[in-house]
Design an enzyme around this catalytic site. Structure first.
Site, PDB file in Angstrom:
ATOM      1  N   CYS A 198     -95.811   4.754  45.248  1.00 27.61           N
ATOM      2  CA  CYS A 198     -95.571   3.423  44.580  1.00 27.61           C
ATOM      3  C   CYS A 198     -96.119   3.373  43.040  1.00 27.61           C
ATOM      4  O   CYS A 198     -97.180   4.049  42.804  1.00 27.61           O
ATOM      5  CB  CYS A 198     -96.362   2.167  45.185  1.00 27.61           C
ATOM      6  SG  CYS A 198     -96.475   0.718  44.396  1.00 27.61           S
ATOM      7  N   CYS A 200     -98.206  -0.759  39.970  1.00 29.54           N
ATOM      8  CA  CYS A 200     -98.901  -0.773  38.969  1.00 29.54           C
ATOM      9  C   CYS A 200     -98.969   0.454  38.083  1.00 29.54           C
ATOM     10  O   CYS A 200     -98.507   1.491  38.733  1.00 29.54           O
ATOM     11  CB  CYS A 200    -100.401  -1.320  39.434  1.00 29.54           C
ATOM     12  SG  CYS A 200    -101.500  -0.046  40.110  1.00 29.54           S
ATOM     13  N   CYS A 209    -100.597   5.067  45.288  1.00 33.76           N
ATOM     14  CA  CYS A 209    -100.609   4.663  46.757  1.00 33.76           C
ATOM     15  C   CYS A 209     -99.204   5.294  47.596  1.00 33.76           C
ATOM     16  O   CYS A 209     -98.050   5.166  47.056  1.00 33.76           O
ATOM     17  CB  CYS A 209    -100.466   3.034  46.952  1.00 33.76           C
ATOM     18  SG  CYS A 209    -101.819   2.302  46.252  1.00 33.76           S
ATOM     19  N   LYS A 254     -98.365  -6.055  44.726  1.00 28.51           N
ATOM     20  CA  LYS A 254     -97.649  -5.606  43.917  1.00 28.51           C
ATOM     21  C   LYS A 254     -96.545  -4.691  44.304  1.00 28.51           C
ATOM     22  O   LYS A 254     -95.528  -4.557  43.770  1.00 28.51           O
ATOM     23  CB  LYS A 254     -98.606  -5.150  42.715  1.00 28.51           C
ATOM     24  CG  LYS A 254     -99.305  -6.154  42.034  1.00 28.51           C
ATOM     25  CD  LYS A 254    -100.340  -5.519  40.854  1.00 28.51           C
ATOM     26  CE  LYS A 254    -101.322  -4.651  41.499  1.00 28.51           C
ATOM     27  NZ  LYS A 254    -102.624  -5.451  42.157  1.00 28.51           N
TER      28      LYS A 254
END
Length: 986
Positions: A53, A56, A61, A91
């Site tokens: 991911c 952000c 992650c 997010k």
């Protein structure tokens, strides 16, 4: 707050995922697209793709992305990512809305109206866009010179970081304005001065027995670990220490809370060092051999140094008051630093000659028998291994496997026994008379004695009046931190983060904290300060944000260009660091034209809201002759550009991703869906720009413009046979443990002893680069900082508490009118700095900026929960809503940063309404690294009323009186609902 009728369930329904498809998701095996770096795309198919991911710009992650009928419909944590424990945050989940957002940029655009107005964007082709940009950049260079251009960059998403140095060879400018200057950059700056670049990160993933968070809320936002993993680390610790002015969400669970006044971090760290020293909790084996604690300082010596410069990013002729053999005898070596040996009652030397290797092509440490050794001691073990995969350190250094409290999925590291002195015993205190080569006599004092005296200046009973932390609390925390749970190694590093960088004394704060970890034996030990995960793939932008052609010129090759770097005249260390211009100085030059005009810019993943005074930054953008921006969105910065280029979302792009901190993981960002319309991947955009400018890009002279497949294969060439093969392995087996992949570079502790600390992660190990020690002029972790001394004098060689000019101590008159201490920048769970304000799931949860106020202060000021208040400084005023919180001290507020309102009209999108950096004094910053003072300044706070608010409305409004979105029931949120159809044509 109300709720919006745009639930996750309705989103999934809109995505046409039936119950049958949902059942397929639950039972789906790992699947890949046929092409290795393109997305899943199959009608009627449901695929579950493992990725990383980038919701952000900080974390990595591990996630699973479910794709149904070519659409991403679900994001969830990947259980094979032990550094994030199978979790992902809101997010990450909301990335589905970002990917399919109706306001995404889909095509290149050019402005048709003057700046300051609605840009009047019109669609153009990529060819026209590239031509306009290359011509615009060249016009600015021809008229004003390359130095009049600057780059502006933000997040650490790896592939969008060209502003950090990727445009240098094209622009030939010394001026990069990058968020790094206020976000982990000062920590990297300070650790490079002290030990190793980016050594500020600690291996909290190893769950140390004493878990210390300093100035951070990592449970909501962090590097490598956050949310579930950080909570786990805190709860697993025998003692959890929180150092923060306010009680944080996780900090309320702390065993010890040191509620210091914002910006007094150095005073507190030195106070804790004093307790460590006074209670003899110092790791003497490490301190005496691996720091420069025993080196001798001669106060009346004229600073001098070796004839060959120290090389970091640039060369520095080191000038120090440390005693060397060259001071004592005509033929003495300036690389031999002197200590007083108590065993022989005489002077002995340590030979730091390896420092000259980068600047002297005729010198090879491997052939120097005295390199890196102490006089009278045995030489270090020379490297004779065969490469990365061999665990040479384990075979050649006695020790044991570490016993860190690692999670399942993380292996232990080899822990060598630290060498002790065999024949000498360097003194840490005393006064010694030495005779120089010219016959003059001088007094020499060990660095440690001077450091201990400095720490005594901030003993807990003295520091209490500075930090506000009771002396007994400081003593308690220091004793817990320094008293070893396991006598074999320290209790763990310190997770110190963003807030220590924002008070105008960043470098002093960071050096003091690092030395606290060092003297307690936590340098590169279990759970200690280990720095960035060391593997030669992608750290911080090498994928693929910068050109790799050996044919390119670079401003760093030209001292006459670098001397024009804005801010260098007031920040001498920039000559050593070189990595950024000073943002405050760039904004000043933009507004005043001094010392020269600033007239051109590229922005990529950044914005003007993040540092310095926002109003001055905006005024700088408004007067530019030319600017282009690469992004996903229309946002205030983008609205000042002349050309916009549409980028791709993380769900659409390929990239390797290693832990940027000490997480020790390697994963991949794997494309999950096809990118829309005319969007392009950031590295491809910058390569296209180089090609249009007639400049080579790639590493191979015969292939100057490689394909993305070739770039990916080249990037991962040392960890896999190809990108495609690596993706297949990742899908099958999940994240890699870098301790296994690089047993010497990462799977071994105390690499300063084995020689793998100094070696670059990109280098194959050889006898010439596997050298014990650190990449400092003394080859030691420097308590006495020789680079700092060279540029700022001996008075800055030791860390100290240096309050900025607008603190109450320095400017009491200012505080009479502005009596409230303003902190900023708390982490908002649904946002990442300025990002995600247009995502419905995020905005309905957190529609407006909130300022934390102690309820007792609120009662005195006549405000209640949810009221709009004015926050005012001499530089400007903004509005945010009251968030009553007993966890904030009286007299202190905590405002949110980087707010803008996508629903407000272009070009400003409402940034003047609530963006807190309008309150910043652009005239003050850190004297060493230039980091802006964006926290810890004086303000006044009062209720927003109809009488003192535009349009008679305390709620912020546009210029025509339309309110911002301030409630989850606002129907405008539905205008941002995902759009799936027509992505190819929009």
């Amino acid at each position: 707050m109300g709720s919006l009728n745009l639930s996750r369930r309705s989103f999934l329904k809109t995505a046409a995922v039936t119950a049958v498809a949902a059942n397929l998701v639950l039972n789906a095996e790992s699947a890949l697209a046929e092409t290795s770096h393109t997305a899943a795309d199959g009608v009627g198919e449901v695929k579950r793709i493992r990725s990383c991911c980038r919701g952000c710009g900080k974390m990595e992650c591990g996630v699973w992305v479910t794709v149904a009928n070519g659409r991403a419909v679900k994001i969830e944590g990947d259980e094979t990512a032990p550094h994030t424990m199978g979790s992902c945050c809101n997010k990450s989940v909301a990335s589905l809305q970002a990917c399919y957002h109706p306001d995404r940029l889909y095509h290149p655009m050019k402005r048709t109206n003057p700046k300051g107005e609605d840009p009047g964007w019109v669609r153009i082709s990529w060819d026209e866009a590239l031509d306009i940009i290359v011509a615009g950049v060249q016009q600015v260079k021809d008229k004003y010179g390359g130095q009049s251009l600057f780059t502006m960059g933000g997040t650490g998403r790896i592939w969008s970081m060209s502003p950090y140095n990727g445009y240098d060879s094209w622009f030939m400018t010394p001026n990069n304005v990058v968020a790094w200057q206020v976000c982990k950059g000062p920590r990297h700056f300070a650790s490079a001065l002290t030990s190793e670049f980016n050594h500020s990160w600690s291996a909290t993933v190893e769950r140390p027995p004493v878990f210390t968070i300093w100035a951070s809320t990592p449970e909501g936002s962090n590097y490598d670990e956050a949310g579930r993993s950080v909570v786990d680390e805190a709860m697993q610790a025998q003692t959890f220490i929180s150092v923060d002015p306010r009680t944080t969400n996780l900090g309320k669970e702390a065993d010890i809370h040191l509620a210091l006044k914002g910006g007094t971090d150095a005073a507190l760290a030195l106070a804790m060092c004093h307790v460590i020293i006074e209670n003899d909790l110092v790791d003497w084996k490490f301190v005496k051999r691996w720091t420069n604690a025993c080196f001798l300082v001669v106060d009346d010596k004229e600073p001098s140094g070796p004839p060959i410069p120290h090389t970091y990013n640039a060369t520095t002729m080191v000038k120090t008051k440390l005693l060397t053999q060259a001071d004592l005898q005509e033929d003495g070596s300036p690389w031999k630093y002197m200590v007083w040996d108590k065993a022989s009652n005489s002077l002995k030397w340590f030979n730091a000659s390896a420092d000259q290797a980068k600047a002297n092509p005729d010198y090879d440490p491997a052939t120097d028998p005295e390199c890196g050794i102490w006089e009278g001691e045995k030489p270090y073990k020379r490297y004779d291994g065969s490469g990365f995969e061999e665990h040479w350190s384990k075979e050649n250094f006695p020790g044991q496997w570490g016993e860190a409290n690692v999670r399942e999925g993380h292996m232990q590291a080899w822990s060598p026994e630290l060498d002790d002195f065999e024949s000498i015993d360097p003194a840490t205190e005393g006064s010694f008379e030495v005779t120089f080569a010219d016959g003059t006599k001088h007094t020499a004092i060990p660095v440690w004695q001077k450091f201990a005296e400095r720490c005594a200046e901030y003993a807990p009973e003295k520091s209490e009046s500075i930090t506000g932390v009771p002396a007994e609390k400081v003593t308690e925390a220091a004793l817990v931190y320094g008293t070893r749970v396991d006598p074999r190694w320290g209790n763990g590093g310190i997770m110190y983060q963003l807030a220590v960088e924002h008070h105008g004394n960043a470098i002093m704060n960071c050096r003091a904290i690092e030395l606290l970890t060092a003297i307690t034996g936590n340098t590169d030990g279990p759970g200690g300060q280990r720095g960035s995960t060391k593997i030669d793939v992608t750290y911080m932008g090498s994928f693929d944000s910068l050109p790799q052609s050996p044919l390119l010129d670079n401003p760093k090759f030209h001292p006459e260009i670098m001397e024009k770097q804005l801010g260098r005249d007031t920040h001498p260390l920039f000559a050593w660091w070189t990595n950024w211009a000073n943002a405050n100085t760039v904004w000043e030059a933009g507004v005043t034209g001094e010392p020269y005009p600033v007239k051109g810019c590229v922005c990529q993943s950044g914005d003007f809201l993040n540092m310095g005074n926002t109003t001055m930054a905006w005024d700088t953008l408004a007067q530019l002759d030319f600017m282009f921006d690469i992004d996903l969105w229309h946002h205030p910065t983008a609205e000042m550009a002349d050309v916009l280029l549409p980028a791709q979302h993380w769900l659409e792009v390929p990239s390797p991703r290693q832990s940027q901190g000490s997480g020790g993981a390697l994963g991949l960002c794997v494309p999950c869906v096809e990118p829309p319309a005319d969007t392009r991947y950031d590295p491809q955009i910058v390569e296209d720009l180089y090609e249009r400018a007639g400049l080579p890009w790639g590493w191979d002279e015969d292939n100057p413009y490689p394909t993305m497949e070739e770039i990916l294969d080249h990037t991962v060439r040392k960890v896999g046979p190809s990108w495609k093969a690596l993706v297949e392995e990742f899908q099958e087996n999940g994240w890699w443990d870098v301790k296994k992949l690089r047993p010497d570079d990462w799977g071994t502790y105390y690499r300063f002893q084995t020689g793998f600390m100094k070696k670059s992660m990109a280098e194959d190990p050889t006898p010439s680069n596997v050298i014990p020690g650190f990449n400092t002029p003394t080859m030691k972790q420097e308590i006495w900082c020789t680079i700092m001394e060279t540029y700022h004098g001996a008075e800055d060689a030791l860390p100290d508490y240096r309050p900025h000019p607008d603190t109450m101590d320095k400017n009491p008159e200012l505080w009479k009118e502005y009596p409230v201490h303003c902190l900023t920048g708390r982490r908002i769970p649904v946002y990442f700095h300025s990002e995600h304000r247009q995502l419905p799931w995020c905005r309905e949860v957190w529609p407006v900026p909130r300022v934390e106020i102690n309820p007792e202060d609120a009662a005195d000021w006549g405000v209640e929960q949810g009221d709009w208040v004015w926050i005012e400084s001499p530089q400007g005023k903004i509005r945010q809503t009251v968030d009553l919180y007993y966890g904030i001290p009286r007299g202190v507020i905590n405002a949110e940063h980087m707010w803008w309102y996508p629903e407000m009209p272009a070009p400003e999108h409402g940034w003047r309404l609530s963006a807190v950096n309008q309150l910043v004094n652009n005239d003050i910053d850190d004297p060493h690294c230039g980091a802006s003072v964006v926290r810890g300044y004086p303000v006044k706070v009062y209720k927003a009323t109809p009488e003192n608010s535009p349009f008679g409305n305390p709620c912020p409004c546009s210029d025509d009186g339309v309110e911002i979105i301030h409630d989850a029931n606002d129907p405008r949120l539905k205008d941002w609902a995902p759009v799936y159809e027509g992505r190819d044509e929009r």
